[in-house]
Design an enzyme around this catalytic site. Structure first.
Site, short mmCIF file in Angstrom:
data_model
loop_
_atom_site.label_atom_id
_atom_site.label_comp_id
_atom_site.label_asym_id
_atom_site.label_seq_id
_atom_site.Cartn_x
_atom_site.Cartn_y
_atom_site.Cartn_z
CG ASP A 1 24.55 64.94 63.91
OD1 ASP A 1 24.85 63.78 63.86
OD2 ASP A 1 25.40 65.91 64.25
CE1 TYR B 1 31.70 58.15 74.56
CE2 TYR B 1 33.00 56.03 75.72
CZ TYR B 1 32.13 56.68 74.74
OH TYR B 1 31.61 56.02 73.60
N1 LIG Z 1 33.42 54.78 67.51
C1 LIG Z 1 33.42 54.13 68.45
O1 LIG Z 1 34.64 53.24 68.64
C2 LIG Z 1 32.63 53.85 69.49
C3 LIG Z 1 32.93 52.67 70.35
C4 LIG Z 1 31.69 52.70 71.48
C5 LIG Z 1 30.49 53.47 71.47
N2 LIG Z 1 30.44 54.27 70.33
C6 LIG Z 1 29.22 55.35 70.68
O2 LIG Z 1 28.57 55.42 69.19
C7 LIG Z 1 27.89 56.66 69.36
C8 LIG Z 1 28.32 57.10 67.82
O3 LIG Z 1 29.69 57.42 67.66
P1 LIG Z 1 30.58 57.61 66.39
O4 LIG Z 1 31.92 56.86 66.86
O5 LIG Z 1 29.77 57.23 65.25
O6 LIG Z 1 30.87 59.06 66.51
P2 LIG Z 1 30.74 60.19 65.54
O7 LIG Z 1 31.61 61.37 66.16
O8 LIG Z 1 31.54 59.91 64.19
O9 LIG Z 1 29.30 60.69 65.26
C9 LIG Z 1 28.71 61.00 66.63
C10 LIG Z 1 27.51 61.79 65.71
O10 LIG Z 1 26.74 62.53 67.02
C11 LIG Z 1 26.70 63.69 66.93
N3 LIG Z 1 26.27 64.49 68.10
C12 LIG Z 1 27.01 64.47 69.17
N4 LIG Z 1 26.89 64.99 70.19
C13 LIG Z 1 25.52 65.55 69.82
C14 LIG Z 1 24.53 66.36 70.34
N5 LIG Z 1 24.80 66.98 71.66
N6 LIG Z 1 23.47 66.72 69.68
C15 LIG Z 1 23.39 66.14 68.36
N7 LIG Z 1 24.17 65.58 67.73
C16 LIG Z 1 25.33 65.17 68.23
C17 LIG Z 1 27.60 64.39 66.05
O11 LIG Z 1 27.36 65.63 65.46
C18 LIG Z 1 28.01 63.29 65.13
O12 LIG Z 1 27.52 63.21 63.99
C19 LIG Z 1 28.08 57.52 70.30
O13 LIG Z 1 27.33 57.62 71.30
C20 LIG Z 1 29.41 56.87 70.68
O14 LIG Z 1 29.60 56.97 72.27
C21 LIG Z 1 31.45 54.61 69.64
#
Ligand SMILES: NC(=O)c1ccc[n+]([C@@H]2O[C@H](COP(=O)([O-])OP(=O)(O)OC[C@H]3O[C@@H](n4cnc5c(N)ncnc54)[C@H](O)[C@@H]3O)[C@@H](O)[C@H]2O)c1
Length: 254
Positions: free
Chosen positions: A37, A160
């Site tokens: 991360d 996105y």
């Molecule tokens: N939460 C939702 O409702 C949801 C729905 C569909 C898809 N997603 C996908 O699930 C995945 C995780 O999302 P989440 O909801 O846990 O989000 P979150 O923001 O809680 O966690 C995402 C993590 O990814 C890290 N990150 C982001 N960009 C980065 C980069 N360039 N380099 C290194 N680390 C990076 C962030 O620091 C964070 O710790 C994502 O790909 C998101 O698109 C989430």
């Protein structure tokens, strides 16, 4: 059902949210783990889980190389890659020009380029080891759930959405290109899941009725494990839809 004990996994974006839940569950299943991360918090997660931790940006080739290299140095192989790191905020066709260009670089860097670089780096290692699994974390914006319209019901996040649609190109090409190497490649397309990302996108006062339907990250981790447990004869090139307000169960392969 194939056991995961002793397999080596990399989970990107594991400092919090869904990635942290994936990391915890894979260790509970007996995997060797590397977590990455760009947030310092990933060190605490990695230390608690006994994982190898690499801090950096998934869009940076040097970080990807370091994470993959250290994983091989420590564990000797890579069996599972979960391209989970991602970020989201509101963007659209009327945005300021300069802001739009910067948003494009950042969102595609995190959501698409990171998956591309990690996939490129691990594929030869998995192939040399006899196979593996690449899981790209996408969204239900790409695989709409029951009742969604032709435009998938989610305006206001064009970058996105485009960055996650781009993962389809990687997933489906790699599934075909890497099948002979025993590597399965699938998308996890989840809907609203309770994490910081969702709270930031929806703001401080989300609709309570909608909020009540949100999935928990652990539910998605359960589906990830079931996908991996399918083993070498399991599905590939599938997009697994998980929807808020619907039962969180593994759908049959399409
Ligand atoms: N939460 C939702 O409702 C949801 C729905 C569909 C898809 N997603 C996908 O699930 C995945 C995780 O999302 P989440 O909801 O846990 O989000 P979150 O923001 O809680 O966690 C995402 C993590 O990814 C890290 N990150 C982001 N960009 C980065 C980069 N360039 N380099 C290194 N680390 C990076 C962030 O620091 C964070 O710790 C994502 O790909 C998101 O698109 C989430």
């Amino acid at each position: 059902m194939a056991g995961l004990r002793g397999q080596t996994a990399i989970v990107t974006g594991a400092a919090r949210g869904i990635g942290e839940a994936f990391a915890r569950r894979l260790v509970a299943e007996g995997c060797n783990l590397t977590v990455t991360d760009r947030l310092e918090r990933v060190r605490a997660v990695g230390d608690e889980l006994g994982a190898t931790t690499v801090l950096g940006d998934v869009a940076d080739p040097a970080h990807v190389w370091e994470a993959v290299g250290r994983t091989v140095d420590v564990y000797g192989s890579i069996d599972i890659l979960v391209n989970n790191a991602g970020e989201a905020w509101a963007t659209g066709p009327n945005d300021d020009w300069d802001r739009a260009a910067a948003d494009y670089e950042r969102i595609f860097g995190s959501n698409t380029k990171g998956a591309f670089l990690f996939g490129r780096a691990v594929a030869p290692i998995m192939a040399a080891g006899g196979g593996g699994n690449i899981v790209n974390v996408s969204t239900d914006h790409v695989k709409p759930g029951p009742g969604c319209d032709r435009l998938h019901g989610h305006g206001g996040m064009d970058l996105y959405n485009a960055s996650k649609w781009a993962l389809n190109g990687l997933t489906f090409d790699w599934a075909r290109s890497l099948a002979d190497s025993g590597i399965r490649v699938n998308n996890l397309c989840m809907g609203a899941t309770e994490t910081e990302m969702l709270r930031r996108v929806l703001g401080p006062k989300p609709d309570p009725a909608y909020q009540a339907t949100w999935m928990q990250p652990e539910q998605t981790a359960q589906i990830l494990v079931e996908l991996l447990q399918e083993g070498s004869a399991g599905r590939t090139a599938d997009s697994i839809g998980l929807y808020a307000g619907e039962p969180s169960v593994m759908p049959p392969p399409e």
